[in-house]
Design an enzyme around this catalytic site. Structure first.
Site, PDB file in Angstrom:
ATOM      1  N   GLY A  57       0.838  -1.189   0.000  1.00 38.10           N
ATOM      2  CA  GLY A  57       0.000   0.000   0.000  1.00 38.10           C
ATOM      3  C   GLY A  57       0.874   1.241   0.000  1.00 38.10           C
ATOM      4  N   CYS A  84       5.406  -6.045   1.584  1.00 40.02           N
ATOM      5  CA  CYS A  84       5.776  -4.627   1.572  1.00 40.02           C
ATOM      6  C   CYS A  84       5.080  -3.870   2.716  1.00 40.02           C
ATOM      7  CB  CYS A  84       5.474  -4.036   0.207  1.00 40.02           C
ATOM      8  SG  CYS A  84       6.375  -2.510  -0.073  1.00 40.02           S
ATOM      9  N   TYR A  85       4.108  -3.027   2.434  1.00 44.00           N
ATOM     10  CA  TYR A  85       3.405  -2.332   3.527  1.00 44.00           C
ATOM     11  C   TYR A  85       2.852  -3.358   4.518  1.00 44.00           C
ATOM     12  CZ  TYR A  85       0.036   0.473   6.110  1.00 44.00           C
ATOM     13  OH  TYR A  85      -0.663   1.081   7.111  1.00 44.00           O
ATOM     14  N   HIS A 175       8.039  -7.441  -3.918  1.00 46.30           N
ATOM     15  CA  HIS A 175       6.719  -7.821  -4.450  1.00 46.30           C
ATOM     16  C   HIS A 175       6.799  -9.141  -5.223  1.00 46.30           C
ATOM     17  CE1 HIS A 175       4.427  -4.191  -3.458  1.00 46.30           C
ATOM     18  NE2 HIS A 175       5.603  -3.603  -3.519  1.00 46.30           N
ATOM     19  N   GLU A 177       4.424 -10.776  -6.409  1.00 46.50           N
ATOM     20  CA  GLU A 177       3.318 -10.916  -7.357  1.00 46.50           C
ATOM     21  C   GLU A 177       3.606 -10.354  -8.750  1.00 46.50           C
ATOM     22  OE1 GLU A 177       3.524  -8.938  -4.799  1.00 46.50           O
ATOM     23  OE2 GLU A 177       2.503  -7.027  -5.061  1.00 46.50           O
ATOM     24  N   ASP A 233     -17.581 -12.778 -22.251  1.00 44.90           N
ATOM     25  CA  ASP A 233     -18.202 -12.986 -20.933  1.00 44.90           C
ATOM     26  C   ASP A 233     -19.630 -13.525 -21.057  1.00 44.90           C
ATOM     27  OD1 ASP A 233     -15.854 -11.796 -20.243  1.00 44.90           O
ATOM     28  OD2 ASP A 233     -16.734  -9.846 -19.777  1.00 44.90           O
ATOM     29  N   LYS A 374     -10.725 -12.121 -15.974  1.00 50.13           N
ATOM     30  CA  LYS A 374     -10.933 -12.338 -17.410  1.00 50.13           C
ATOM     31  C   LYS A 374     -10.185 -13.573 -17.940  1.00 50.13           C
ATOM     32  CE  LYS A 374     -12.564 -10.275 -21.204  1.00 50.13           C
ATOM     33  NZ  LYS A 374     -13.861  -9.570 -21.305  1.00 50.13           N
TER      34      LYS A 374
END
Ligand code: XMP
Length: 518
Positions: A57, A84-85, A175, A177, A233, A374
């Site tokens: 964050g 991180c945060y 990070h 991710e 979708d 998605k």
């Protein structure tokens, strides 16, 4: 099998990459949800996570008003990973010392691993070679909280990762991710599988099986209508319903006259002819085009089209006796109530939903894709046997070509744009770029420019080509399409489309531009 039994809770502290954490967890076949950091202990307990991830964050944990979760989150006996945060917060809450940074550390860093027993199990860096990671932080941990030790360091961070010696509490400064941490997925998987003991049961195959079962239970012997747009979708929703309840489901497809070349025919061919799905096809071209006559304002166009669509859809749905449900292709990014997605983007998106359909209709809403990203929807499409072309179709706005024709929409201008757009798509496919970009399309501009063809002066229209790369349409970058491909598009459009003598390429990113021109 309950595919939600083994789930991870991600508490969002406002990082731009919170959604990426969720995607990496899902890619590891573990179900997870993102919730705001302040949802409260009752909901957290009720969620029943096998592990909790505290996101990054932008705030500084030492500042007044910084987002803080309850200390109890760390005492639930459930493994927690702070990123991180999230790591700084963990440290702050448990009595460590967080140091305010003189300057931000941003970019690639080498992580030197001090313990390879848990998070870093099986990584090269664990053999002393250093692990490439992505850092983006201001503050850092000076002294870890009691009971914690550093399990990795870097040049700028003596505590680049830490863990508690007895409980499953972990923190990483970098990070895992993002793609710039090449082994990040492996690090997250070590947390999911080694620490939390999750099993990889979240697969799209199991999603289909469990969703079909749910749909059968919910719909019972009643009827359901599905608003089919021809996009991926709603197509996936239609296939799921067909699989679950067969002909108790009817797809309503409204041709508003603003579709791309051949689209209406293709939808009928695939749905009705190939898969024998109940399809109610309504050609309402005239009624849309007559209402758009003389209208040039983008918002007015959107409103006219949205309202007319609702009128027609409602009238058609009312003709289906016993219909009690309305199915829609809402996706997870639209329902996440996350900290990072508050703000202007939330409002910009509202006009994208099939404006107000559920509110005006007396039908119960079914949204079988509301847990999916998605890329997961595309995989579900694959499981259900949707044709590749349909699965990989670029997003197409509800108001269709009307918002790609700047100025008034007329049948002549629609024809010009359709032909030009078809050429753009053909060349994207021919060059193999189609599946690599988010969207590609043509836009017809409301200006004429001078040209020369043979010996004759021309005074004709301009087509703009727009190709963008994006992960979620919130932000987008113009695609660096090779000159040869652009050249081929331009040559073909000018030669083959009567009324166009100039082609330009749009090199604007979002923000500050948007993807569509109107
Ligand atoms: P913008 O132009 O806002 O578009 O950057 C973001 C994404 O949304 C699509 N879009 C729409 N989709 N109805 C839709 O279903 C709409 O009214 C609409 N307007 C934009 C756009 O194509 C892009 O993918």
């Amino acid at each position: 099998m309950d595919i939600h039994a083994e789930k991870i809770l991600i508490l969002d502290f406002g990082s731009q990459t919170t959604q990426l954490i969720a995607r990496r967890v899902r890619e590891s076949q573990v179900y997870c949800e993102i919730h705001p950091f302040n949802i409260g202990m009752a909901k957290i307990r009720e969620f029943g996570a096998k592990g909790i991830i505290l996101s990054g964050g932008p705030a500084c944990v030492l500042d007044e008003g910084a987002p803080v979760c309850d200390l109890e989150v760390l005492n639930l006996g459930v493994p927690v990973l702070g990123i991180c945060y999230g790591m700084q917060l963990m440290s702050y809450l448990l009595g460590g010392e967080v140091e305010r940074a003189a300057k931000r550390e941003y970019g690639q860093a080498q992580l030197l691993i001090d313990s390879s027993e848990d998070l870093f199990h099986g990584l090269d860096g664990a053999r002393g070679q250093g692990e490439q990671v992505w850092m983006s932080h201001g503050d850092k941990i000076k002294i870890p909280p009691p009971g914690f030790t550093a399990i990795a360091h870097s040049r700028n961070s003596p505590v680049a990762a830490m863990r508690h010696s007895e409980t499953e509490l972990f923190g990483v400064q970098f990070h895992p991710e993002v793609v710039h941490t090449p082994n990040g997925a492996k690090i997250l998987q070590n947390f999911l599988f080694r620490s939390c003991g999750c099993k990889p049961v979240w697969t799209m195959k199991s999603f289909v099986a469990s969703t079909v079962e749910d749909l059968r239970r919910t719909i019972g012997s009643k009827k359901v209508v599905c608003a089919l747009s021809g996009g991926v979708d709603s197509s996936v929703v239609a296939f799921l319903l067909h699989e679950a309840v067969g002909h108790q489901s009817t797809c309503i497809f409204v041709n508003n006259g603003l579709l791309r070349q051949g689209e209406a025919e293709e939808v009928q061919r695939i749905f009705r002819d190939s898969f024998e799905i109940n399809l109610d096809y309504i050609d309402a071209t005239d009624s849309f085009l007559s209402r758009l006559e003389g209208v040039a304002d983008p918002e007015q166009k959107r409103k006219i089209i949205g309202n007319r669509f609702i009128e027609i859809f409602e009238a058609e749905a009312n003709k289906i006796p016993g219909a009690e449900f309305l199915a829609q292709g809402t996706l997870y990014p639209d329902v996440i109530e996350s900290v990072s997605f508050k703000g202007p983007s939330a409002t910009i998106k509202t006009h994208h939903n099939v404006g107000g359909l559920p509110e005006v209709m007396n039908l119960e809403l079914i949204e079988p894709l509301r847990e999916l990203f998605k890329d997961e929807v595309r995989k579900v499409g694959g499981e259900l046997g949707l044709p590749h072309r349909l699965i990989h179709r670029h997003p197409f706005p509800g108001p269709g070509l009307a918002i790609r024709i700047l100025g008034e929409v007329t049948p002549e201008r629609l024809e010009i744009l359709r032909q030009a757009d078809t050429i753009v798509m053909e060349e994207m496919e021919r060059s193999g770029l189609h599946d690599q970009v988010w969207q590609a399309f043509g836009v017809l501009l409301p200006v004429r420019t001078v040209g020369v063809m043979g010996d004759e002066r021309t005074y004709d229209q301009v087509i703009a080509i727009r190709v963008v790369e994006s992960v979620d349409a919130m932000t987008a970058d113009w695609a660096k399409v090779p000159y040869e491909v652009l050249g081929q598009m331009s040559n073909r459009i000018i030669n083959e489309v009567k009324g166009v003598n100039r082609v330009v390429y749009d090199i604007s990113s979002k923000p500050p531009s948007t993807i569509e021109w109107e």
